[in-house]
Write a protein that holds these residues in place. Structure first.
Motif, PDB file in Angstrom:
ATOM      1  N   PHE A 131       0.957  -1.096  -0.086  1.00  0.00           N
ATOM      2  CA  PHE A 131      -0.032  -0.023   0.002  1.00  0.00           C
ATOM      3  C   PHE A 131       0.827   1.184   0.019  1.00  0.00           C
ATOM      4  O   PHE A 131       1.862   1.350   0.864  1.00  0.00           O
ATOM      5  CB  PHE A 131      -0.734  -0.148   1.299  1.00  0.00           C
ATOM      6  CG  PHE A 131      -1.804   1.260   1.431  1.00  0.00           C
ATOM      7  CD1 PHE A 131      -2.747   1.483   0.666  1.00  0.00           C
ATOM      8  CD2 PHE A 131      -1.413   2.275   2.201  1.00  0.00           C
ATOM      9  CE1 PHE A 131      -3.639   2.677   0.658  1.00  0.00           C
ATOM     10  CE2 PHE A 131      -2.099   3.357   2.235  1.00  0.00           C
ATOM     11  CZ  PHE A 131      -3.379   3.664   1.694  1.00  0.00           C
ATOM     12  N   ARG A 132       0.591   2.031  -0.999  1.00  0.00           N
ATOM     13  CA  ARG A 132       1.477   3.442  -1.311  1.00  0.00           C
ATOM     14  C   ARG A 132       0.277   4.510  -1.290  1.00  0.00           C
ATOM     15  O   ARG A 132      -0.239   4.450  -2.412  1.00  0.00           O
ATOM     16  CB  ARG A 132       2.169   3.274  -2.251  1.00  0.00           C
ATOM     17  CG  ARG A 132       3.623   2.336  -1.802  1.00  0.00           C
ATOM     18  CD  ARG A 132       4.537   2.478  -2.759  1.00  0.00           C
ATOM     19  NE  ARG A 132       5.074   3.890  -2.843  1.00  0.00           N
ATOM     20  CZ  ARG A 132       5.962   4.506  -2.079  1.00  0.00           C
ATOM     21  NH1 ARG A 132       6.659   3.813  -1.200  1.00  0.00           N
ATOM     22  NH2 ARG A 132       6.315   5.589  -2.276  1.00  0.00           N
ATOM     23  N   THR A 133       0.420   5.642  -0.816  1.00  0.00           N
ATOM     24  CA  THR A 133      -0.490   6.693  -0.854  1.00  0.00           C
ATOM     25  C   THR A 133      -0.150   7.422  -2.092  1.00  0.00           C
ATOM     26  O   THR A 133      -0.837   7.866  -2.895  1.00  0.00           O
ATOM     27  CB  THR A 133      -0.491   7.810   0.294  1.00  0.00           C
ATOM     28  OG1 THR A 133       0.881   8.393   0.459  1.00  0.00           O
ATOM     29  CG2 THR A 133      -1.007   7.171   1.723  1.00  0.00           C
ATOM     30  N   ASP A 134       1.148   7.283  -2.646  1.00  0.00           N
ATOM     31  CA  ASP A 134       1.568   7.947  -4.030  1.00  0.00           C
ATOM     32  C   ASP A 134       1.617   6.966  -5.042  1.00  0.00           C
ATOM     33  O   ASP A 134       2.102   7.318  -6.168  1.00  0.00           O
ATOM     34  CB  ASP A 134       2.969   8.612  -3.659  1.00  0.00           C
ATOM     35  CG  ASP A 134       4.015   7.420  -3.239  1.00  0.00           C
ATOM     36  OD1 ASP A 134       3.602   6.242  -2.906  1.00  0.00           O
ATOM     37  OD2 ASP A 134       5.115   7.711  -3.352  1.00  0.00           O
ATOM     38  N   ASP A 135       1.208   5.886  -5.130  1.00  0.00           N
ATOM     39  CA  ASP A 135       1.004   4.929  -5.996  1.00  0.00           C
ATOM     40  C   ASP A 135      -0.341   3.958  -5.869  1.00  0.00           C
ATOM     41  O   ASP A 135      -0.324   2.779  -5.762  1.00  0.00           O
ATOM     42  CB  ASP A 135       2.267   3.967  -6.072  1.00  0.00           C
ATOM     43  CG  ASP A 135       2.281   3.277  -7.413  1.00  0.00           C
ATOM     44  OD1 ASP A 135       1.646   3.437  -8.137  1.00  0.00           O
ATOM     45  OD2 ASP A 135       2.801   1.923  -7.272  1.00  0.00           O
ATOM     46  N   LEU A 136      -1.382   4.566  -5.767  1.00  0.00           N
ATOM     47  CA  LEU A 136      -2.861   4.020  -5.370  1.00  0.00           C
ATOM     48  C   LEU A 136      -3.073   3.103  -6.687  1.00  0.00           C
ATOM     49  O   LEU A 136      -2.667   3.585  -7.915  1.00  0.00           O
ATOM     50  CB  LEU A 136      -3.870   4.968  -5.109  1.00  0.00           C
ATOM     51  CG  LEU A 136      -3.593   5.636  -3.812  1.00  0.00           C
ATOM     52  CD1 LEU A 136      -4.654   6.728  -3.699  1.00  0.00           C
ATOM     53  CD2 LEU A 136      -3.648   4.895  -2.456  1.00  0.00           C
ATOM     54  N   PRO A 137      -3.813   2.289  -6.351  1.00  0.00           N
ATOM     55  CA  PRO A 137      -4.436   1.405  -7.768  1.00  0.00           C
ATOM     56  C   PRO A 137      -5.128   2.553  -8.575  1.00  0.00           C
ATOM     57  O   PRO A 137      -5.932   3.596  -8.255  1.00  0.00           O
ATOM     58  CB  PRO A 137      -5.453   0.489  -6.927  1.00  0.00           C
ATOM     59  CG  PRO A 137      -4.852   0.270  -5.844  1.00  0.00           C
ATOM     60  CD  PRO A 137      -4.657   1.469  -5.256  1.00  0.00           C
ATOM     61  N   GLU A 138      -5.065   2.386  -9.957  1.00  0.00           N
ATOM     62  CA  GLU A 138      -5.819   3.145 -10.750  1.00  0.00           C
ATOM     63  C   GLU A 138      -7.332   3.163 -10.626  1.00  0.00           C
ATOM     64  O   GLU A 138      -7.756   2.246 -10.336  1.00  0.00           O
ATOM     65  CB  GLU A 138      -5.494   2.820 -12.226  1.00  0.00           C
ATOM     66  CG  GLU A 138      -6.068   3.773 -13.195  1.00  0.00           C
ATOM     67  CD  GLU A 138      -5.735   3.521 -14.694  1.00  0.00           C
ATOM     68  OE1 GLU A 138      -5.800   4.159 -15.676  1.00  0.00           O
ATOM     69  OE2 GLU A 138      -5.101   2.354 -14.840  1.00  0.00           O
ATOM     70  N   HIS A 139      -7.855   4.469 -10.607  1.00  0.00           N
ATOM     71  CA  HIS A 139      -9.272   4.637 -10.266  1.00  0.00           C
ATOM     72  C   HIS A 139      -9.834   4.476  -8.902  1.00  0.00           C
ATOM     73  O   HIS A 139     -10.861   4.710  -8.448  1.00  0.00           O
ATOM     74  CB  HIS A 139     -10.174   3.607 -11.285  1.00  0.00           C
ATOM     75  CG  HIS A 139      -9.915   3.633 -12.582  1.00  0.00           C
ATOM     76  ND1 HIS A 139     -10.019   4.895 -13.341  1.00  0.00           N
ATOM     77  CD2 HIS A 139      -9.458   2.810 -13.258  1.00  0.00           C
ATOM     78  CE1 HIS A 139      -9.755   4.682 -14.685  1.00  0.00           C
ATOM     79  NE2 HIS A 139      -9.177   3.259 -14.802  1.00  0.00           N
ATOM     80  N   ALA A 140      -8.860   4.391  -7.771  1.00  0.00           N
ATOM     81  CA  ALA A 140      -9.235   4.166  -6.489  1.00  0.00           C
ATOM     82  C   ALA A 140      -9.249   5.786  -6.023  1.00  0.00           C
ATOM     83  O   ALA A 140      -8.847   6.739  -6.408  1.00  0.00           O
ATOM     84  CB  ALA A 140      -7.946   3.673  -5.674  1.00  0.00           C
ATOM     85  N   GLU A 141     -10.658   5.886  -5.174  1.00  0.00           N
ATOM     86  CA  GLU A 141     -10.888   7.346  -4.736  1.00  0.00           C
ATOM     87  C   GLU A 141      -9.745   8.003  -4.058  1.00  0.00           C
ATOM     88  O   GLU A 141      -9.665   9.261  -4.081  1.00  0.00           O
ATOM     89  CB  GLU A 141     -12.231   7.095  -4.066  1.00  0.00           C
ATOM     90  CG  GLU A 141     -13.079   8.299  -3.710  1.00  0.00           C
ATOM     91  CD  GLU A 141     -14.103   7.900  -2.754  1.00  0.00           C
ATOM     92  OE1 GLU A 141     -14.257   8.521  -1.565  1.00  0.00           O
ATOM     93  OE2 GLU A 141     -15.086   7.046  -3.503  1.00  0.00           O
ATOM     94  N   PRO A 164       4.046   3.924   6.662  1.00  0.00           N
ATOM     95  CA  PRO A 164       3.388   3.579   7.812  1.00  0.00           C
ATOM     96  C   PRO A 164       2.252   4.684   8.462  1.00  0.00           C
ATOM     97  O   PRO A 164       1.674   4.289   9.136  1.00  0.00           O
ATOM     98  CB  PRO A 164       4.361   2.900   8.702  1.00  0.00           C
ATOM     99  CG  PRO A 164       5.588   3.355   8.292  1.00  0.00           C
ATOM    100  CD  PRO A 164       5.576   3.735   6.944  1.00  0.00           C
ATOM    101  N   ASP A 165       3.143   5.810   8.327  1.00  0.00           N
ATOM    102  CA  ASP A 165       2.301   6.998   9.143  1.00  0.00           C
ATOM    103  C   ASP A 165       1.215   7.070   8.770  1.00  0.00           C
ATOM    104  O   ASP A 165       0.126   7.381   9.415  1.00  0.00           O
ATOM    105  CB  ASP A 165       3.035   8.276   8.900  1.00  0.00           C
ATOM    106  CG  ASP A 165       3.368   8.654   7.568  1.00  0.00           C
ATOM    107  OD1 ASP A 165       3.574   7.738   6.830  1.00  0.00           O
ATOM    108  OD2 ASP A 165       3.463   9.782   7.215  1.00  0.00           O
ATOM    109  N   SER A 166       0.718   7.105   7.266  1.00  0.00           N
ATOM    110  CA  SER A 166      -0.524   7.079   6.737  1.00  0.00           C
ATOM    111  C   SER A 166      -1.568   5.879   7.208  1.00  0.00           C
ATOM    112  O   SER A 166      -2.805   6.066   7.618  1.00  0.00           O
ATOM    113  CB  SER A 166      -0.508   7.186   5.102  1.00  0.00           C
ATOM    114  OG  SER A 166      -0.013   5.990   4.823  1.00  0.00           O
ATOM    115  N   VAL A 167      -1.192   4.766   7.114  1.00  0.00           N
ATOM    116  CA  VAL A 167      -2.032   3.304   7.708  1.00  0.00           C
ATOM    117  C   VAL A 167      -2.062   3.663   9.281  1.00  0.00           C
ATOM    118  O   VAL A 167      -3.416   3.400   9.688  1.00  0.00           O
ATOM    119  CB  VAL A 167      -1.127   2.110   7.358  1.00  0.00           C
ATOM    120  CG1 VAL A 167      -2.109   1.084   7.916  1.00  0.00           C
ATOM    121  CG2 VAL A 167      -1.130   2.127   5.846  1.00  0.00           C
ATOM    122  N   LEU A 168      -1.048   3.982   9.939  1.00  0.00           N
ATOM    123  CA  LEU A 168      -1.538   4.281  11.272  1.00  0.00           C
ATOM    124  C   LEU A 168      -2.414   5.264  11.654  1.00  0.00           C
ATOM    125  O   LEU A 168      -3.227   5.084  12.578  1.00  0.00           O
ATOM    126  CB  LEU A 168       0.002   4.651  12.175  1.00  0.00           C
ATOM    127  CG  LEU A 168       1.168   3.437  12.208  1.00  0.00           C
ATOM    128  CD1 LEU A 168       2.432   4.140  12.729  1.00  0.00           C
ATOM    129  CD2 LEU A 168       0.553   2.719  13.315  1.00  0.00           C
TER     130      LEU A 168
END
Length: 194
Positions: A131-141, A164-168
């Motif tokens: 999981f990466r906030t800067d590489d989300l699956p295409e079309h993810a909101e 990890p900070d974003s998931v935490l």
């Protein structure tokens, strides 16, 4: 880290390309288990996972090398019910790309596969990567929408992330409102499991 932070951090070890290494006279699995045992990691209760993409090596770890540590069979594609059942005979869990659990087709609602449900029916954990906030699956909101689907809707047991900070932050907010079911863990990064 355990001494400096007064806590017990877990380990997640990957055996990479063991068959190729053994052809060269090296045995990474045997060496990894030796080192883990030296540092006190040798039973199912220890805070460690050992993962590998090669199914033959996961079987070897469990049988020939008598590994009692939790084993995770890594897989990069879709898995059938029969394949999941076969994995459950040897491993304790499946590590899979998050697209194997949640997909975001263009112009349609997100689709959650039955993989986690089927794996849980076979007493397997499911850990997704990465999981990466800067590489989300295409079309993810949004990052939170992906996490909501993975944890709340699909019920994954753990997530690998490079952030990890974003998931935490997401987990802390979800815990406050009781929105996490089951034993969800952040597999790399800080913070205690709920």
């Amino acid at each position: 880290m355990n001494k400096s932070r007064q806590r017990s951090a877990g380990l997640y070890v990957e055996i990479k390309q063991p068959a190729a290494h053994r052809k060269r006279g090296l045995d990474p699995s045997k060496e990894v288990l030796r080192i883990l045992k030296h540092y006190g990691y040798e039973s199912t209760e220890d805070r460690v996972f050992v993962q590998c993409f090669e199914a033959d090596e996961v079987l070897r770890l469990r049988t020939e090398l008598n590994c009692r540590l939790p084993l995770i069979q890594l897989h990069s594609g879709d898995l059938t019910t029969d394949e999941i059942a076969e994995i459950s005979r040897v491993a304790d869990g499946i590590g899979i790309n998050l697209a194997g659990v949640v997909r975001f087709p263009n112009g349609q609602p997100p689709q959650v596969s039955k993989l986690v449900e089927t794996a849980h029916q076979h007493s397997l954990l499911v850990h997704v990567w990465t999981f990466r906030t800067d590489d989300l699956p295409e079309h993810a909101e949004s990052p939170n929408a992906v996490l909501n689907l993975l944890v709340q809707k699909a019920g994954v047991d753990g997530i690998f992330t490079d952030q990890p900070d974003s998931v935490l932050s997401w987990r802390q907010a979800a815990l406050k409102v009781g929105a996490i079911r089951g034993p969800f863990h952040l597999l790399n990064g800080g913070g205690k499991s709920p």
